[in-house]
Design a protein around this motif. Structure first.
Motif, PDB file in Angstrom:
ATOM      1  N   ILE A 204       0.845  -1.198   0.000  1.00 14.30           N
ATOM      2  CA  ILE A 204       0.000   0.000   0.000  1.00 14.30           C
ATOM      3  C   ILE A 204       0.879   1.246   0.000  1.00 14.30           C
ATOM      4  O   ILE A 204       1.852   1.338   0.741  1.00 14.30           O
ATOM      5  CB  ILE A 204      -0.936   0.007   1.226  1.00 14.30           C
ATOM      6  N   THR A 205       0.545   2.206  -0.848  1.00 12.03           N
ATOM      7  CA  THR A 205       1.305   3.455  -0.930  1.00 12.03           C
ATOM      8  C   THR A 205       0.764   4.459   0.084  1.00 12.03           C
ATOM      9  O   THR A 205      -0.132   4.151   0.880  1.00 12.03           O
ATOM     10  CB  THR A 205       1.201   4.055  -2.344  1.00 12.03           C
ATOM     11  N   HIS A 206       1.322   5.663   0.055  1.00 12.24           N
ATOM     12  CA  HIS A 206       0.874   6.699   0.992  1.00 12.24           C
ATOM     13  C   HIS A 206      -0.531   7.202   0.648  1.00 12.24           C
ATOM     14  O   HIS A 206      -1.109   7.963   1.425  1.00 12.24           O
ATOM     15  CB  HIS A 206       1.851   7.878   1.005  1.00 12.24           C
ATOM     16  N   TYR A 207      -1.088   6.763  -0.483  1.00  9.44           N
ATOM     17  CA  TYR A 207      -2.478   7.107  -0.791  1.00  9.44           C
ATOM     18  C   TYR A 207      -3.455   6.179  -0.081  1.00  9.44           C
ATOM     19  O   TYR A 207      -4.666   6.406  -0.131  1.00  9.44           O
ATOM     20  CB  TYR A 207      -2.723   7.038  -2.299  1.00  9.44           C
ATOM     21  N   ASN A 208      -2.940   5.124   0.551  1.00 12.07           N
ATOM     22  CA  ASN A 208      -3.762   4.171   1.313  1.00 12.07           C
ATOM     23  C   ASN A 208      -4.895   3.595   0.446  1.00 12.07           C
ATOM     24  O   ASN A 208      -6.057   3.551   0.839  1.00 12.07           O
ATOM     25  CB  ASN A 208      -4.347   4.847   2.559  1.00 12.07           C
ATOM     26  N   GLU A 209      -4.516   3.144  -0.752  1.00 17.37           N
ATOM     27  CA  GLU A 209      -5.508   2.662  -1.696  1.00 17.37           C
ATOM     28  C   GLU A 209      -6.009   1.266  -1.324  1.00 17.37           C
ATOM     29  O   GLU A 209      -5.349   0.522  -0.591  1.00 17.37           O
ATOM     30  CB  GLU A 209      -4.929   2.622  -3.118  1.00 17.37           C
ATOM     31  N   THR A 210      -7.185   0.962  -1.843  1.00 18.62           N
ATOM     32  CA  THR A 210      -7.771  -0.366  -1.688  1.00 18.62           C
ATOM     33  C   THR A 210      -7.714  -1.063  -3.046  1.00 18.62           C
ATOM     34  O   THR A 210      -8.217  -0.534  -4.033  1.00 18.62           O
ATOM     35  CB  THR A 210      -9.231  -0.268  -1.218  1.00 18.62           C
ATOM     36  N   LYS A 225      -7.267  -5.253   1.731  1.00 21.77           N
ATOM     37  CA  LYS A 225      -7.748  -4.867   3.058  1.00 21.77           C
ATOM     38  C   LYS A 225      -9.229  -5.232   3.145  1.00 21.77           C
ATOM     39  O   LYS A 225      -9.876  -5.497   2.130  1.00 21.77           O
ATOM     40  CB  LYS A 225      -7.542  -3.381   3.328  1.00 21.77           C
ATOM     41  N   ILE A 274      -9.093   4.959  -4.244  1.00 23.60           N
ATOM     42  CA  ILE A 274      -8.511   5.940  -3.327  1.00 23.60           C
ATOM     43  C   ILE A 274      -9.572   6.974  -3.000  1.00 23.60           C
ATOM     44  O   ILE A 274     -10.184   7.551  -3.889  1.00 23.60           O
ATOM     45  CB  ILE A 274      -7.271   6.653  -3.931  1.00 23.60           C
ATOM     46  N   ASN A 278      -8.053  10.586   1.443  1.00 21.07           N
ATOM     47  CA  ASN A 278      -6.685  10.063   1.441  1.00 21.07           C
ATOM     48  C   ASN A 278      -5.811  10.758   0.397  1.00 21.07           C
ATOM     49  O   ASN A 278      -4.611  10.969   0.610  1.00 21.07           O
ATOM     50  CB  ASN A 278      -6.705   8.553   1.179  1.00 21.07           C
TER      51      ASN A 278
END
Length: 509
Positions: A204-210, A225, A274, A278
């Motif tokens: 997961i990147t700093h964009y906290n993507e799903t 997740k 995203i 976020n």
């Protein structure tokens, strides 16, 4: 009128706004530029991440399963399969374990024949095999075809049926053909979706993507997740917006950026989701730093502006005190009030200078102005001529016609002189009935002609008083180098007395 409305506070405020305006414009432009670059970077980055995740979680396992299936089919035949299913010493006893150990997300491999017999390695004890029957029903006799099951939950049993454990799996199955292209069985690869999802969760990147992989029926195959009910509901809506193989769109209603990739063969769609929150959270840092810098600069300029205000107030107060000799009340202290006081004092000063240089009776320059001008000409060593003029028999005029008439004679003679001389010659009241004139130039003849013209006008005038006759005598001298002020005046005075001695009403040079 504009200056009346300006006071030091308004000037300081205007100065502050002028200084602050470029910072505000810079901040707005920088935020716009940063937002534009962040969005472009975000789209490119998420498109790449979408490709990488899809390749690692979907394409690589599928390609690997195909390769393994072909490799196994090339190394076994129907006899090997029969021995393996019956627990004999077949080559599959060696091949299948080695395949399991080399494929990290492969939970088990199931081999079956056309008669419904099957064997799974490792020897998992499934509570329900309905998923396997469903997969078998959709298989055909086509060669090189790959069949995908729906995602399913499998309950495995421990020793003696104890210790139930639920595992999320998906099965990819391919037929086995012998060298004569005769179907003799099938091999199924059971992938552990929980393990693949865990692997995605670590990326997961700093964009906290799903990251979600779904089937066309709406089933969630894998996710990095835990997904909430809203996302699962939105997936069915988003599925209708996936018009191309890959792309992205923004769900304006629910505030989500959605990147997708479709897999036609499997009827799967991969999503990277995203939220707007976020995205803003991940991209606000540069703007926040810039805002802090702007705030610090603004604070600095506020301090500097207050210092400037204090300094300007001090200057204005000092000017006002110097001009008026008294301190002003601060609420009435403005640029305009100081300006008005300076202007009034200048007018008073100009009037005072005028009175100090002008003879009150005749309105021509006085003796003090004459002394200053002739000293200035001598100090500058500029060529000039001086004339001393004395009204003849002025005392007799006063005695016979009165001092009022004498004053009128002085006024009229001076007025006539200014009319004749114009701007070329300055006329002064030297004292009493004596006048003087300064000519700036080298032409003594021209000066002499002007003095003579003036004298003739005076002598030819007919006065109101019966029997009044006015004339004057004049002595004209030219300044020579090294002459002092006294010397040049004395030369003119000697020539004046010479004119008097010659009968008056004449000019001597």
């Amino acid at each position: 009128m504009f200056m009346k409305k300006i006071n030091p506070r308004n000037v300081v405020l205007l100065f502050f706004l002028i200084v602050l305006a470029p910072f505000f414009m810079t901040y707005v432009f920088a935020c716009f530029y940063i937002s534009k670059n962040d969005r472009e970077y975000f789209i490119n980055m998420m498109s790449n991440i979408m490709e990488n995740n899809a390749q690692n979680a979907i394409e690589n396992p599928v390609h690997e399963a195909r390769g393994l299936s072909r490799s196994i089919a090339m190394n076994i035949d129907e006899i090997d399969l029969h021995e393996y299913l019956n627990g004999g010493n077949a080559r599959l006893n060696t091949i299948i374990p080695s395949v399991i150990y080399t494929a990290p997300f492969l939970r088990s491999i199931t081999v079956s024949d056309g008669n419904g017999h099957h064997r799974t390695y490792p020897d998992l004890k499934f509570k329900d095999l309905a998923f396997y029957s469903e997969l078998q029903n959709q298989q055909s006799n086509e060669k090189d075809s790959v069949y995908y099951s729906r995602p399913y939950d499998v309950v495995t049993l421990g020793i003696n049926g104890a210790g139930e454990k639920t595992e999320r799996m998906i099965t990819i199955s391919m037929n086995l053909f012998d060298s004569k292209s005769i179907l003799f069985g099938a091999i199924s690869f059971n992938f552990d979706l929980n393990a693949i999802s865990a692997m995605l969760g670590n990326k997961i990147t700093h964009y906290n993507e799903t990251f979600i992989l779904t089937s066309n029926s709406g089933d969630v195959i894998l996710s990095n997740k835990k997904t909430d009910a809203l996302i699962e509901k939105l997936l069915q809506i988003w599925e209708r917006r996936t018009l191309s193989r890959t792309g992205y769109f923004y769900d304006n209603k629910n505030k989500y950026y959605v990147f997708y990739r479709k897999y036609a063969n499997q009827n799967w769609t991969a999503f990277a989701i995203i939220s707007e929150y976020n995205y803003v959270k991940a991209t606000h840092a540069p703007k926040k730093i810039l805002a802090i810098i702007i705030i610090l600069c603004t604070i600095f300029y506020i301090v500097m502006t207050l210092f400037v205000k204090y300094y300007i107030d001090g200057i204005i107060s000092t000017l006002y005190t110097e001009v008026n000799g008294a301190e002003a009340r601060k609420e009435k202290l403005t640029f305009y009030s100081v300006y008005e006081n300076i202007r009034k004092n200048n007018s008073k000063l100009e009037l005072a200078i005028y009175y100090s240089e002008t003879d009150a009776l005749t309105a021509i320059f006085n003796r003090r102005k004459f002394d200053d001008d002739i000293k200035n000409l001598v100090s500058l060593e500029r060529k000039f001529c001086v004339a001393l003029i004395d009204i003849d028999n002025f005392k007799k005029i006063n005695d016979k016609f009165g001092h009022s008439s004498g004053d009128d004679v002085l006024k009229i003679v001076c007025k006539m002189g200014m009319q004749v001389m114009g701007d070329t010659v300055r006329i002064y009241r030297f004292g009493g009935e004596e006048l003087s004139a300064l000519y700036h130039g080298n032409s003594v003849d021209e000066f002499y002609q002007l003095i003579e013209r003036w004298r003739q006008r005076v002598s030819c005038r007919i006065w109101r008083e019966r029997g009044l006759q006015v004339t004057y005598s004049a002595g004209l001298a030219q300044w020579e180098s090294n002459d002092s002020v006294t010397q040049v005046i004395n030369k003119a005075d000697v020539l004046l007395y010479k004119a008097k001695n010659l009968g008056k009403n004449c000019t001597q040079r």
